[in-house]
Design a protein around this motif. Structure first.
Motif, short mmCIF file in Angstrom:
data_model
loop_
_atom_site.label_atom_id
_atom_site.label_comp_id
_atom_site.label_asym_id
_atom_site.label_seq_id
_atom_site.Cartn_x
_atom_site.Cartn_y
_atom_site.Cartn_z
N ARG A 158 11.03 54.96 -21.00
CA ARG A 158 11.63 55.30 -22.32
C ARG A 158 12.98 54.36 -22.59
NH1 ARG A 158 8.61 59.45 -24.53
NH2 ARG A 158 7.87 60.70 -23.01
N PHE A 159 13.13 53.40 -21.89
CA PHE A 159 14.25 52.29 -21.98
C PHE A 159 13.49 51.00 -22.43
CE2 PHE A 159 16.52 55.64 -20.13
CZ PHE A 159 17.71 55.72 -20.66
N TYR A 160 14.28 50.10 -23.56
CA TYR A 160 13.84 48.89 -23.77
C TYR A 160 14.57 48.05 -24.02
CZ TYR A 160 15.59 50.99 -28.05
OH TYR A 160 16.49 51.69 -28.71
N TYR A 161 14.41 46.60 -24.30
CA TYR A 161 15.53 45.55 -24.70
C TYR A 161 14.55 45.28 -26.34
CZ TYR A 161 17.31 44.86 -20.46
OH TYR A 161 18.26 45.02 -19.12
N LEU A 162 15.67 44.98 -27.21
CA LEU A 162 15.21 44.24 -28.36
C LEU A 162 15.84 43.19 -28.37
CD1 LEU A 162 15.86 47.30 -31.35
CD2 LEU A 162 13.84 46.42 -30.11
N THR A 163 15.00 42.05 -28.48
CA THR A 163 15.56 40.62 -28.50
C THR A 163 14.94 40.01 -29.62
OG1 THR A 163 13.42 40.01 -27.12
CG2 THR A 163 15.12 40.78 -25.74
N GLY A 164 15.90 38.61 -29.73
CA GLY A 164 15.36 37.75 -30.82
C GLY A 164 15.30 38.55 -32.20
N VAL A 165 14.28 38.23 -32.77
CA VAL A 165 13.90 38.80 -33.95
C VAL A 165 14.20 40.43 -33.91
CG1 VAL A 165 12.98 36.88 -34.88
CG2 VAL A 165 11.51 38.84 -34.05
N GLY A 166 13.67 41.00 -32.88
CA GLY A 166 13.57 42.43 -32.70
C GLY A 166 15.12 43.01 -32.91
N ALA A 167 16.02 42.28 -32.12
CA ALA A 167 17.71 42.71 -32.28
C ALA A 167 17.97 42.43 -33.74
CB ALA A 167 18.03 41.74 -31.51
#
Length: 418
Positions: A158-167
């Motif tokens: 239930r943890f994640y990274y938002l990267t690039g266009v997600g961030a």
């Protein structure tokens, strides 16, 4: 906590509220009894103190024989006053426990029942016709916008990274929310992520929701699950000028243990332990709270229209309300991969429940201090990425960017898969 004057004058309203929530009515009688016992204890203490003061005034004028009797009674009274004072302290604690055992009194018109007994008020927007829709995680991974594998490797499930266009999508969404809030007079606020126990308890999150909260035992601090908590505590112990509602928009990271949700929404970022959110919070006079609640709901719907997702508004049933809420409306966005609506915002009218716990007051027309009402409503949060990605997907895995978010993504109108 509820108003003791309401309890004394109209206990049946409190019982009806408990019945609508599907909760015990016996706690109402417990509180009535605790209230009566406290008033009795206070009355006895004050009577003894008054006698003690009278004896003190008589002592200098007393004759020798009378003085001896007064000294004897004074000694007795000293012990009785001490015992009465201890009884008041104990009665105060009992009353506080009994008050904290009762959730807010639900607003008239709230649907009775539990989680599935909500009432749909309206559906807005056309659901997109998508053949074999991808879910948000497949889309996000294709865009290199969401990385749950490395999130789990680093921090667990239930943890994640938002990267690039997600961030960029999340930052743009939250900035859009702040911009709208400022337009309507909210004070933008970045709040603490850690709060004292009295702040968490004051907003009603240490009762039935205590299992959802992360606690740092070494420091006796709690991680907030919403900026509602630090915003409610912001004016604790103060008297405000509420000629107009005082409105704040809090930007914060939020943390929830998701206790009891084992196996539910484990894929993607629908139900996670950490997320970011912009929360609206309003202090107002109690008689203005109902209208203010509808305004908060309107601003939530305006944000959903800006990101161009279909949604519905539901009137949440009494048994599904939080401890502090007298009424709550949820906005649920359409999620194509699931073929159903999912909650993305909620707005709650907490009436004077939190204000009474946190001692937030205002002065009425006669200058007398009165307890303020508080309300809250989500304006944008990480979960919104789910319906945004899914409703704007195209057959090749690309995603159209809602016009309102395009400035935050360098003017791009389409996100292409990598």
């Amino acid at each position: 906590m509820i108003d003791l004057r309401l309890l004394r004058d109209d206990p049946e309203t409190v019982r009806l509220s408990q019945r609508a929530r599907g909760e015990s009515e016996s706690v109402v009688d417990d509180l009535l009894r605790a209230d009566e016992q406290r008033r009795s204890a206070v009355g006895r203490f004050e009577a003894l103190r008054a006698e003690q003061k009278q004896l003190g005034k008589r002592m200098p004028r007393a004759e020798a024989e009378e003085k001896a009797e007064l000294l004897r009674r004074t000694k007795e009274l000293s012990a009785e006053v001490k015992a009465a004072e201890a009884a008041v302290t104990e009665a105060d604690a009992t009353l506080r426990r009994a008050q904290y055992a009762i959730p807010n009194v639900v607003e008239e018109g709230t649907p009775p029942g539990g989680e599935d007994d909500y009432v749909v008020l309206r559906e807005v927007g056309a659901k997109p016709e998508i053949e074999n829709p991808r879910d948000h995680l497949e889309l996000g991974e294709g865009l290199r916008a969401i990385d749950v594998e490395r999130g789990a490797k680093t921090s667990g499930s239930r943890f994640y990274y938002l990267t690039g266009v997600g961030a960029l999508l999340q930052l743009g969404l939250l900035q859009l929310a702040i911009a709208q809030a400022v337009e309507y007079g909210f004070v933008p606020t970045i709040t603490p992520a850690l709060v004292k126990p009295e702040s968490m308890e004051g907003t009603g999150f240490l009762g039935s929701h205590a299992s959802e909260v992360y606690r740092l035992e070494a420091d006796d601090l709690f991680l907030v699950g919403t900026s509602e908590v630090p915003l409610a505590a912001y004016h604790s112990g103060e008297i405000l000028d509420l000629a107009e509602p005082a409105r704040y928009a809090g930007w914060s990271s939020c943390f929830r243990r998701e206790a009891g949700s084992y196996g539910r929404d484990t894929r993607g970022i629908m139900r996670v332990h950490q997320f970011d959110k912009v929360e609206m919070f309003s202090y107002c006079r109690p008689e203005e709270a109902h209208a203010e609640h509808l305004r908060l709901l309107g601003w939530e719907e305006e944000m959903l229209a800006k990101v161009e997702v279909p949604y519905r508004v539901i009137d949440v049933a009494a048994g599904d309300l939080g401890t502090s809420a007298a009424r709550k409306y949820d906005c649920e966005a359409w999620v194509p991969s699931q073929g159903r609506y999912r909650e993305v915002t909620s707005t709650s009218n907490c009436t004077t429940f939190q204000g009474r716990r946190l001692n937030v007051r205002y002065r009425d027309e006669q200058g007398r201090p009165q307890v303020a009402a508080t309300l809250n409503g989500t304006l944008a949060t990480t979960r919104w990425l789910v319906p945004i990605l899914e409703n704007h997907q195209q057959p090749d895995g690309s995603v159209r960017v809602p016009k309102a978010l395009q400035p935050y993504l360098g003017g791009r109108d389409v996100l292409e898969p990598n």
